[in-house]
Design a protein around this motif. Structure first.
Motif, mmCIF file in Angstrom:
data_model
loop_
_atom_site.group_PDB
_atom_site.id
_atom_site.type_symbol
_atom_site.label_atom_id
_atom_site.label_comp_id
_atom_site.label_asym_id
_atom_site.label_seq_id
_atom_site.Cartn_x
_atom_site.Cartn_y
_atom_site.Cartn_z
ATOM 1 N N PHE A 254 36.542 44.228 42.172
ATOM 2 C CA PHE A 254 36.523 43.602 43.182
ATOM 3 C C PHE A 254 36.363 42.033 43.173
ATOM 4 C CE2 PHE A 254 35.654 47.991 43.722
ATOM 5 C CZ PHE A 254 36.321 48.292 44.871
ATOM 6 N N ILE A 255 37.416 41.393 42.989
ATOM 7 C CA ILE A 255 37.297 40.005 42.719
ATOM 8 C C ILE A 255 37.495 38.886 43.891
ATOM 9 C CG2 ILE A 255 38.765 38.106 41.032
ATOM 10 C CD1 ILE A 255 39.496 40.658 39.524
ATOM 11 N N PRO A 256 36.376 38.416 44.238
ATOM 12 C CA PRO A 256 36.573 37.718 45.498
ATOM 13 C C PRO A 256 37.949 36.886 45.778
ATOM 14 C CG PRO A 256 34.303 37.730 44.638
ATOM 15 C CD PRO A 256 35.373 38.262 43.656
ATOM 16 N N MET A 257 38.269 35.899 44.658
ATOM 17 C CA MET A 257 39.401 35.355 44.753
ATOM 18 C C MET A 257 40.682 36.009 45.314
ATOM 19 S SD MET A 257 40.878 33.100 41.442
ATOM 20 C CE MET A 257 42.456 33.908 41.409
ATOM 21 N N GLU B 43 56.046 52.067 31.487
ATOM 22 C CA GLU B 43 55.903 53.211 32.157
ATOM 23 C C GLU B 43 54.813 53.891 32.487
ATOM 24 O OE1 GLU B 43 58.429 54.476 34.269
ATOM 25 O OE2 GLU B 43 59.528 52.994 33.397
ATOM 26 N N LEU B 44 53.950 53.626 31.274
ATOM 27 C CA LEU B 44 52.495 54.152 31.169
ATOM 28 C C LEU B 44 51.527 52.985 32.245
ATOM 29 C CD1 LEU B 44 50.969 55.269 27.921
ATOM 30 C CD2 LEU B 44 51.782 56.438 29.939
ATOM 31 N N HIS B 45 52.128 51.715 32.137
ATOM 32 C CA HIS B 45 51.335 50.537 33.007
ATOM 33 C C HIS B 45 51.547 50.881 34.395
ATOM 34 C CE1 HIS B 45 50.031 46.814 34.147
ATOM 35 N NE2 HIS B 45 51.008 46.631 34.618
ATOM 36 N N LEU B 46 52.862 50.948 34.551
ATOM 37 C CA LEU B 46 53.105 51.484 36.062
ATOM 38 C C LEU B 46 52.736 52.657 36.590
ATOM 39 C CD1 LEU B 46 56.848 49.918 35.996
ATOM 40 C CD2 LEU B 46 54.959 48.698 36.697
ATOM 41 N N GLN B 47 52.592 53.549 35.869
ATOM 42 C CA GLN B 47 52.038 54.769 36.104
ATOM 43 C C GLN B 47 50.355 54.784 36.446
ATOM 44 O OE1 GLN B 47 51.293 59.350 34.906
ATOM 45 N NE2 GLN B 47 53.072 58.509 34.277
ATOM 46 N N ALA B 48 49.960 53.901 35.750
ATOM 47 C CA ALA B 48 48.491 53.531 36.093
ATOM 48 C C ALA B 48 48.084 52.960 37.307
ATOM 49 C CB ALA B 48 48.073 52.468 34.824
ATOM 50 N N HIS B 49 49.140 52.016 37.603
ATOM 51 C CA HIS B 49 48.931 51.223 38.915
ATOM 52 C C HIS B 49 49.084 52.398 39.913
ATOM 53 C CE1 HIS B 49 48.980 46.836 38.762
ATOM 54 N NE2 HIS B 49 49.286 47.176 37.475
ATOM 55 N N LEU B 50 49.906 53.475 39.851
ATOM 56 C CA LEU B 50 50.048 54.189 41.039
ATOM 57 C C LEU B 50 48.895 55.359 41.023
ATOM 58 C CD1 LEU B 50 53.921 55.544 40.399
ATOM 59 C CD2 LEU B 50 52.786 54.015 42.139
ATOM 60 N N ARG B 51 48.317 55.533 39.737
ATOM 61 C CA ARG B 51 47.268 56.399 39.614
ATOM 62 C C ARG B 51 45.938 55.854 40.354
ATOM 63 N NH1 ARG B 51 46.684 60.836 36.050
ATOM 64 N NH2 ARG B 51 48.867 61.373 35.327
ATOM 65 N N LEU B 52 45.931 54.310 40.136
ATOM 66 C CA LEU B 52 44.680 53.676 40.390
ATOM 67 C C LEU B 52 45.007 53.381 42.073
ATOM 68 C CD1 LEU B 52 44.339 51.127 37.681
ATOM 69 C CD2 LEU B 52 42.800 53.143 38.183
ATOM 70 N N GLY B 53 46.061 53.275 42.513
ATOM 71 C CA GLY B 53 46.154 53.180 43.958
ATOM 72 C C GLY B 53 45.757 54.540 44.594
ATOM 73 N N ASN B 54 46.242 55.544 43.954
ATOM 74 C CA ASN B 54 45.807 56.796 44.591
ATOM 75 C C ASN B 54 44.154 57.174 44.461
ATOM 76 O OD1 ASN B 54 46.576 59.385 45.521
ATOM 77 N ND2 ASN B 54 45.703 60.358 43.801
ATOM 78 N N VAL B 55 43.671 56.440 43.836
ATOM 79 C CA VAL B 55 42.069 56.373 43.733
ATOM 80 C C VAL B 55 41.601 55.522 44.894
ATOM 81 C CG1 VAL B 55 40.021 55.441 42.594
ATOM 82 C CG2 VAL B 55 41.825 56.664 41.200
ATOM 83 N N LEU B 56 42.318 54.556 44.968
ATOM 84 C CA LEU B 56 41.961 53.440 46.109
ATOM 85 C C LEU B 56 42.132 54.183 47.373
ATOM 86 C CD1 LEU B 56 43.330 50.064 44.793
ATOM 87 C CD2 LEU B 56 41.062 50.546 45.142
ATOM 88 N N VAL C 52 45.833 43.398 43.025
ATOM 89 C CA VAL C 52 44.650 42.914 43.491
ATOM 90 C C VAL C 52 43.491 43.503 42.694
ATOM 91 C CG1 VAL C 52 43.078 42.327 45.300
ATOM 92 C CG2 VAL C 52 45.614 42.067 45.510
ATOM 93 N N PHE C 53 43.514 44.539 42.806
ATOM 94 C CA PHE C 53 42.178 45.630 42.107
ATOM 95 C C PHE C 53 42.326 45.773 40.596
ATOM 96 C CE2 PHE C 53 42.810 46.392 46.884
ATOM 97 C CZ PHE C 53 41.403 46.375 47.446
ATOM 98 N N PHE C 54 43.717 45.626 39.992
ATOM 99 C CA PHE C 54 43.953 45.956 38.580
ATOM 100 C C PHE C 54 44.874 44.911 38.093
ATOM 101 C CE2 PHE C 54 46.731 48.769 35.772
ATOM 102 C CZ PHE C 54 45.915 48.518 34.569
ATOM 103 N N PRO C 55 44.125 43.652 38.068
ATOM 104 C CA PRO C 55 44.959 42.490 37.603
ATOM 105 C C PRO C 55 45.304 42.250 36.097
ATOM 106 C CG PRO C 55 42.880 41.777 38.271
ATOM 107 C CD PRO C 55 42.814 43.136 38.237
ATOM 108 N N HIS C 56 45.306 43.139 35.299
ATOM 109 C CA HIS C 56 45.425 43.012 33.882
ATOM 110 C C HIS C 56 46.419 44.047 33.263
ATOM 111 C CE1 HIS C 56 42.462 45.904 32.693
ATOM 112 N NE2 HIS C 56 41.740 45.624 33.478
ATOM 113 N N GLY C 57 46.627 44.001 32.233
ATOM 114 C CA GLY C 57 47.669 45.196 31.491
ATOM 115 C C GLY C 57 46.985 46.130 31.322
ATOM 116 N N LEU C 58 47.752 47.379 31.114
ATOM 117 C CA LEU C 58 47.032 48.670 30.720
ATOM 118 C C LEU C 58 46.183 48.662 29.274
ATOM 119 C CD1 LEU C 58 46.412 51.612 31.441
ATOM 120 C CD2 LEU C 58 48.460 52.205 30.517
ATOM 121 N N GLY C 59 46.855 47.848 28.405
ATOM 122 C CA GLY C 59 46.389 47.614 27.132
ATOM 123 C C GLY C 59 47.346 47.142 26.175
ATOM 124 N N HIS C 60 47.006 47.322 24.918
ATOM 125 C CA HIS C 60 47.612 46.442 24.043
ATOM 126 C C HIS C 60 47.648 47.184 22.607
ATOM 127 C CE1 HIS C 60 43.648 45.417 22.649
ATOM 128 N NE2 HIS C 60 43.269 45.434 24.049
#
Ligand code: GLY
Ligand code: MN
Ligand code: MN
Length: 434
Positions: A381-384, A290-303, A324-332
């Motif tokens: 900002f990953i060109p690929m 849930e934290l990971h998905l929340q991170a996506h929403l929060r970062l989406g809001n930043v974008l 595309v902008f956050f292509p890894h996990g929140l952590g481990h």
């Protein structure tokens, strides 16, 4: 008994209790753990840096000690077979000393052929180690039930372990501060890295992982593995992901610094604010997914707030735009390993699945007191990946001129270690910076 000794004894009691439970689950009489053996370059006699079996260093802080074994039988003092070769090419391990010596029945051997005589001759043994650590009569069998249970339990740190982890943070922080100074002075990646080593007292070989030292566009390479010797004409960004180690316990910290560009500074500040908010949500009972998905929403809001993508954050998550902008996990999980094992299994080894579409998340467990996890959101900002986004229907919501502006900065990642407690989380990294 001093405080250090009592902390260690309590730690060892926990480790023994876990071993007792694991042996009972697996139907074994003994637990044998090999520290491991040195590995050599192909067709040569040069060893790679030695990395001990993490299940070995869970028992005692020996990190430079190949060919050692622990033999534990429930109810008995554990045996430590301590390998101390006669070697004039290398410095052999010093005689056993430290807070742990009184807790083991220590057998010093100078020849690996002497190991087996100190291991239990009868009974069923769970033998944990790599295949090449075998000694005659004792080949690792790595029973799944035993390993899964021990791995799972290692997520819960003892007080003694937490002290080591705090110390690892305190070791890493001067490195991060020195790296920032070097960046602001215009140093190359290689020179920034050298400053980091100097300030932490590490060498390349005993760092917990290869430092990731990125100037400018290199910050868009998640695990950038080189260090340029030449400084760029303009150093816009430093993204440094670098750790430290104490008694086998690791720190894994990322900081990102800009050169004053207003839009990039706003991006860094926004990611930092979301990162701190997420750290504050490391609470017992919270599902890390849930934290990971929340991170996506929060970062989406930043974008959206910064004008990079004009979409609702929920739609960005659903259509893969945030990935595309956050292509890894929140952590481990972190501890004896930088990426501690058992991030996505229960104590029986059953998989706790990742959310669909999030293949790189390394932690799917529910947070509980004693766990230490990293919280490491980023925007890159990953060109690929941007080229792929350009081909989707969502491309029309992207301000591509702004993306062009950010490309030479590479990206932002902020990473701390957070200890989940019964109440307020303890941010090990921010405490060390403070
Ligand atoms: N340093 C690797 C990671 O952050 O997971
Ligand atoms: Mn990490
Ligand atoms: Mn990291």
């Amino acid at each position: 008994m001093n405080a250090e000794t009592s902390l260690y004894r309590a730690h060892l009691d926990t480790i023994k209790a876990r071993a007792d439970a694991a042996l009972q689950k697996g139907g074994f009489d003994h637990l044998l753990i090999a520290s491991g053996v040195e590995k050599f370059e192909f067709l040569d006699d040069r060893p790679y840096p030695f990395r001990p079996n993490p299940q070995f260093k869970a028992w005692l802080p020996l990190t430079r000690h190949p060919q050692c074994w622990i033999a534990y039988t429930p109810g008995r003092k554990p045996v430590l077979v301590y390998f101390q070769p006669d070697d004039y090419w290398h410095v052999p391990p010093s005689p056993p000393s430290g807070v742990w010596v009184d807790e083991f029945d220590i057998r010093v051997v100078s020849d690996p052929a002497q190991v087996a005589q100190h291991l239990p001759a009868n009974g069923r043994a769970a033998i944990i180690g790599e295949a090449d650590a075998a000694v005659p009569g004792f080949a690792p069998n790595d029973p799944r039930t035993v390993i899964d249970y021990l791995h799972y339990q290692r997520a819960y740190k003892t007080a003694w372990e937490l002290e080591r982890m705090r110390a690892a943070q305190r070791r890493a922080v001067p490195g991060h501060l020195a790296a920032r100074e070097a960046f602001l002075a215009g140093a190359s990646e290689m020179a920034i890295h050298a400053e980091y080593l100097r300030a932490t007292g590490h060498t390349d070989l005993d760092l917990p992982y290869t430092n990731i030292v990125c100037l400018n566009e290199h910050a868009a390479v998640l695990h950038y593995q080189y260090k340029d010797a030449a400084a760029p004409t303009r150093s816009r960004t430093l993204l440094i992901d670098a750790g430290a180690e104490v008694d086998g316990y690791n720190a894994d910290i990322t900081r990102t610094w800009g050169d004053g560009d207003e839009r990039f500074e706003r991006l860094v500040a926004a990611v930092d604010a979301e990162q701190q908010a997420l750290c504050g949500l490391v609470r017992a009972g919270t599902d890390y997914r849930e934290l990971h998905l929340q991170a996506h929403l929060r970062l989406g809001n930043v974008l959206r707030t910064l004008g990079v993508v004009d979409m609702d954050p929920g739609d960005m998550l659903a259509t893969g735009v945030t990935s595309v902008f956050f292509p890894h996990g929140l952590g481990h999980p972190i501890g004896l390993q930088v990426h501690d094992v058992a991030g996505f299994q229960d104590e029986d080894g059953q998989l706790i699945p990742r959310p669909e579409g999030h293949p790189y998340l390394r932690m799917t467990r529910t947070l509980a007191p004693g766990m230490v996890v990293t919280i490491e959101p980023g925007l890159y900002f990953i060109p690929m990946l941007l080229a792929q986004l350009r081909e989707t229907p969502q491309a029309k919501h992207v301000d591509w001129d702004l993306v062009e502006h950010f490309l030479p900065f590479g990206g932002v990642r902020i990473e701390d270690e957070v200890h989940c407690t019964d109440g307020e989380p303890e941010n090990l990294t921010r405490d060390a910076f403070a």
